[in-house]
Enzyme design. Sequence first.
Site, PDB file in Angstrom:
ATOM      1  CG  ASP A 281      -4.849   2.534   9.105  1.00 14.50           C
ATOM      2  OD1 ASP A 281      -3.983   1.632   9.002  1.00 14.50           O
ATOM      3  OD2 ASP A 281      -5.338   3.058   8.265  1.00 14.50           O
TER       4      ASP A 281
ATOM      5  CG  ASP B 268      -4.854  -1.503   2.981  1.00 17.60           C
ATOM      6  OD1 ASP B 268      -5.891  -1.774   3.591  1.00 17.60           O
ATOM      7  OD2 ASP B 268      -4.229  -0.705   3.194  1.00 17.60           O
TER       8      ASP B 268
HETATM    9  C1  DGJ Z   1      -4.751   1.643   4.845  1.00 13.89           C
HETATM   10  C2  DGJ Z   1      -3.657   0.907   5.666  1.00 13.89           C
HETATM   11  O1  DGJ Z   1      -4.219   0.586   6.974  1.00 13.89           O
HETATM   12  C3  DGJ Z   1      -2.365   1.595   5.914  1.00 13.89           C
HETATM   13  O2  DGJ Z   1      -1.274   0.976   6.992  1.00 13.89           O
HETATM   14  C4  DGJ Z   1      -1.597   1.877   4.836  1.00 13.89           C
HETATM   15  O3  DGJ Z   1      -1.254   0.692   4.154  1.00 13.89           O
HETATM   16  C5  DGJ Z   1      -2.649   2.712   3.949  1.00 13.89           C
HETATM   17  N1  DGJ Z   1      -4.102   1.883   3.824  1.00 13.89           N
HETATM   18  C6  DGJ Z   1      -2.242   2.616   2.485  1.00 13.89           C
HETATM   19  O4  DGJ Z   1      -3.038   3.055   1.473  1.00 13.89           O
END
Ligand code: DGJ
Length: 736
Positions: free
Chosen positions: A548, A478
């Site tokens: 997301d 991430d």
């Molecule tokens: C952003 C990501 O896109 C999410 O899927 C998740 O992993 C969060 N960060 C966790 O902090």
Amino acid sequence: MPIQYHASSKTFHLFNDEISYIFMILANGELGHLYYGKAIRDRESFAHLFVLQARALAPVAYRDDLSFSLEVIKQEYPSYGTGDFREPAVQITTSIGDKISHFIYKEHTMMEGKPRFDGLPATFSDGGEAQTLAITLYDELIACELTLYYTIFHDLAVITRSSRVENKGAQPIKIDRLMSTSIDFYDNHFVMMQLDGAWSRERHVQERPLLNGIQAISSARGASGAFHNPFLALRRPQTTESQGEVYGFTLVYSGNFLAQVEVDSYDVSRLLLGIHPFGFGWNLTTNEHFQSPEAVMVYSDGGLNQMSQTFHQLFQDHLMPKRWARELRPILINNWEATYFDFDHHKIIAIAQQAKEVGIELFVLDDGWFGHRDNDKSSLGDWFVHKEKLPQGLSALAREIKALGLKFGLWFEPEMVNEVSKLYRMHPEWTIGVPNRHKTYSRHQYVLDFSQAVVVDTVFTMMDKILADGLIDYIKWDMNRNITEAYSASLPADRQGEFFHRYILGVYQLYDRLITKYPNILFESCASGGGRFDAGMLFYAPQAWTSDNMDPIERLAIQHGTSMLYPLISMGSHVPTSPNHQVDRHTSLAMRASVAYFGTFGYELDITKISADERTEIVRQIAFFKQWQSVIALGKFYRLESADPNYYYWMVVSQDKEQALVASYKILARANPALKRFNLQGLNPNLLYYCPERELSYYGDELMHVGWLSEPEFTGMSGTDKGDFTARIYQLLAKK
Ligand code: DGJ
């Protein structure tokens, strides 16, 4: 031979069955662009395509020839200051401070395949699939060499380009800009297509007709970004999904970029694509060189789908790690939206157990397993297990999950650090920022200075320790903030312009070390969803978290846009809970899965809290997806034409055209609407296809030309397709 040099006319012709790309050495030694588009036959000279025009007031190269003006000549790789007033592809500040360069043809070489440039991701060719031309130009006054690389793939309508500058002189020079590609098109009769958005609404298609002047998209945030994807297409106004001309461009790069088209007063459209010159500057002392990232150029005369399919094939066969390119991805469950930071060993095992029972194959432990991470305010950088949450340790958890028969995946955010962390306490100087100046926060975190080798090394060592016991099958990498106060304490003042590029090289280096040591770990890149979904990342991580936002309605536009160049096998897509966490919309489980099928497919909900009916439905969905997974991952994807944005139609067809999956999505119900019809694509016109959902058979030509009639919507008196947010999935199976 797909690359020909015709010495008598000093012309280069790169061609295959699909495309031609032609340029020549001009009388003044510079390179002039002649043509890029649909394949034309080769001939000894294309000099007739080079048109000179004397224009009032134009600066001229020769005193006695008023027609030879760089202001009006279509150039192959322009520089600024000797007659051309448009933005250039290359600009160099010399040791005396001027910015004028004049690059003259020196020599060229051709090679089979494609060279690899150290430290940069790029498309590759293993054997007889491509040929490369390297043309070296020289500016004598500043003793500087400029090499332009062109690779043409034999069986794809693709040319890739990159550029390299080497200082051959005694004096230092500074590169102010070095674009990866530049093309002067004859006209401006184009619509510019781009993929824009923000967090949670990434890669929505936006279009505008070209106008005189500059139109551009870019990123100066240190990552390619959710705001504009490093992709630009120029399509003819009449081009649709299934017909017409389009030129697609992307950069195999994940940092700052600029993609722009400048239309001059004579309607020539100059496309430039490369590292964003804003804030960029690269010093070269004697014998030092700089290599630009690679630009990919795709041509299609069969509409947008054909362009997309070419990108998809290129990325799958010549960009992703080979180990993963055709490997069907495990169906995963991710605990993020099920638990956020609030989990312990037992909760995770409970999710994993239920997941195994419905047929899920991989459990992914998301954010919160390390340091003292109970919220997003601490612990990034402390890549060791959170003992209070997981007292038995990570290995024990991984073993227990694997004993259930699942694979185990883990979340990292390697580039970041929280102020509340051991790493920050020990090395505050490893964060990006200007000495004595306030450092801007974003998601309560700072960015580590990956331009420093010691930082990359330290993060590698920490991650390596976690991975060493061989229990991890998948990593979600991430990256949740962009760079502010860009500055590296390790670079001298006059080299700060190198920072952004050195940062992204550090990211690539860490990826490279990890995938080299752990080739069997499947990486998924992520940047708060799709904030760094680009071809550079795909070179290392064969899939990316698309967004997301998992709401199926929102995902229609996101996945539609993403598919413009990224293949379904690279698009992370999960079935979330309802109401959805990003837009609070209620949708059926069937609708959510119908959209998630068109990607890697997985779940992101608390499976310990679902009803018996939902469980049965999930078992059905997984069985269905597994039946179609190889067609989805390895077949051809089509966005079918929809005249009304309330409806989306997608389709995948197996390579042998014997199976196809068709999806039709409706956003809002309308009162008494017209019957919808859409044309299928890519089928064999002569095959008879059976559709089990309708218990009917249709010939391929019928489906493609007469089209597919949707289920009737509610007319007030009849209609089967009622309500908002609905989907229909149809299977088509060729009758033997
Ligand atoms: C952003 C990501 O896109 C999410 O899927 C998740 O992993 C969060 N960060 C966790 O902090």
